[in-house]
Scaffold this motif. Sequence first.
Motif, PDB file in Angstrom:
ATOM      1  N   TYR A 124     119.423   3.171   1.718  1.00 14.90           N
ATOM      2  CA  TYR A 124     119.973   1.827   1.874  1.00 14.90           C
ATOM      3  C   TYR A 124     121.368   1.926   2.487  1.00 14.90           C
ATOM      4  CZ  TYR A 124     116.327  -0.248  -1.079  1.00 14.90           C
ATOM      5  OH  TYR A 124     115.131  -0.688  -1.591  1.00 14.90           O
ATOM      6  N   LEU A 125     121.719   0.870   3.171  1.00 20.17           N
ATOM      7  CA  LEU A 125     123.033   0.749   3.794  1.00 20.17           C
ATOM      8  C   LEU A 125     123.676  -0.517   3.242  1.00 20.17           C
ATOM      9  CD1 LEU A 125     124.938   1.664   6.264  1.00 20.17           C
ATOM     10  CD2 LEU A 125     123.653  -0.040   7.585  1.00 20.17           C
ATOM     11  N   TYR A 126     124.944  -0.441   2.860  1.00 21.18           N
ATOM     12  CA  TYR A 126     125.619  -1.638   2.352  1.00 21.18           C
ATOM     13  C   TYR A 126     126.956  -1.828   3.057  1.00 21.18           C
ATOM     14  CZ  TYR A 126     128.408   1.636  -0.475  1.00 21.18           C
ATOM     15  OH  TYR A 126     129.229   2.661  -0.879  1.00 21.18           O
ATOM     16  N   LEU A 127     127.422  -3.055   3.057  1.00 23.91           N
ATOM     17  CA  LEU A 127     128.751  -3.385   3.574  1.00 23.91           C
ATOM     18  C   LEU A 127     129.590  -3.827   2.385  1.00 23.91           C
ATOM     19  CD1 LEU A 127     130.630  -3.715   6.023  1.00 23.91           C
ATOM     20  CD2 LEU A 127     129.812  -6.078   6.225  1.00 23.91           C
ATOM     21  N   ASP A 128     130.497  -2.968   1.971  1.00 18.65           N
ATOM     22  CA  ASP A 128     131.299  -3.225   0.777  1.00 18.65           C
ATOM     23  C   ASP A 128     132.246  -4.398   1.037  1.00 18.65           C
ATOM     24  OD1 ASP A 128     133.043  -3.141  -1.429  1.00 18.65           O
ATOM     25  OD2 ASP A 128     132.831  -0.975  -1.610  1.00 18.65           O
ATOM     26  N   PRO A 129     132.129  -5.493   0.279  1.00 20.01           N
ATOM     27  CA  PRO A 129     132.994  -6.650   0.525  1.00 20.01           C
ATOM     28  C   PRO A 129     134.457  -6.378   0.214  1.00 20.01           C
ATOM     29  CG  PRO A 129     131.748  -6.950  -1.508  1.00 20.01           C
ATOM     30  CD  PRO A 129     131.211  -5.711  -0.856  1.00 20.01           C
ATOM     31  N   ARG A 130     134.731  -5.342  -0.546  1.00 17.01           N
ATOM     32  CA  ARG A 130     136.112  -5.032  -0.916  1.00 17.01           C
ATOM     33  C   ARG A 130     136.855  -4.304   0.195  1.00 17.01           C
ATOM     34  NH1 ARG A 130     133.942  -2.057  -6.222  1.00 17.01           N
ATOM     35  NH2 ARG A 130     132.866  -1.065  -4.473  1.00 17.01           N
TER      36      ARG A 130
END
Length: 298
Positions: A124-130
């Motif tokens: 999985y790939l995520y875009l960290d909102p922080r």
Amino acid sequence: VAGRWDRHPLGLYLLVENVDAAFAAERFGSRRTPIFKPVTYDLFEDLGDDWAAYADIYDLKTKATDEERQRVIKFARLVTHADDARFSRELGAFLDLDEFARFLAGLVLLSSYDGFLSSGQNFYLYLDPRSNRFGFIPWDLDHAWGAFPFVGTPAKREQASIWRPWANRNRFLQRVMAAPEFRQLYRARLEEMLATVFQPERLFRRIDELAAVLRGPTAAESDYRLRRFDQAVSGQWLTGDQDRARQSPRRPPHQIKRFITNRAASVRAQLDGASEGVILYFGQANQRPPANSPSKSE
């Protein structure tokens, strides 16, 4: 079950946590954290400005704003078009380098070739909102610990290269690995894991603990299964050709302690410059690599 069964084995069950909005809320503090499940050999390839060209490939599992989807596209432009100097300079603004170094070091130590390192899936790939940076989550690791039979042989997976670990085309990883800042972090994470979590004695103790739990249910299946199970967790190495009949149900069982012992030694030797490791290719076991492949390839 009172009045019916007392400690009666009913099988082995696996609980798998979904990587979804609930996962995102716990890990990142927001259910709206963009989480993707890409399937592609060409991760972060520039496909133009329209998200429609990316949608099926990146398979968004949660919610994402237009700006967050554009973040994928902007990173794809950098990966595809930037020269080496610009790529190295701007990479850390898009990719959490330390997080990715940990992700990659884990896969490489485990010679986990059923996924990111070969077939372009099972992560999985995520875009960290922080931080507005991308990170990776491993997934479907049932063929980790050097057990994937379609890339190399058992012996070659133990010796797999740590500096050229991809077994299929992977321009994204090739470019990231060439960035000096990342290589330094990646090396540090390999050193850290060898000194802590990937120590054979530590792992052997854990294997023995789990084997004691699993042996009873395995014995309930058949004597054949039990015999192979005992061989798989044994500290006594099987003799003979361990590389034969990779797809046969009667191929020699994969001995996890043997893999751990030899893999730890190989990674140590490669970090020390005493070995170059072996470059592997997806779909090749005993076959020779193409004629124009590096001489150390297998």
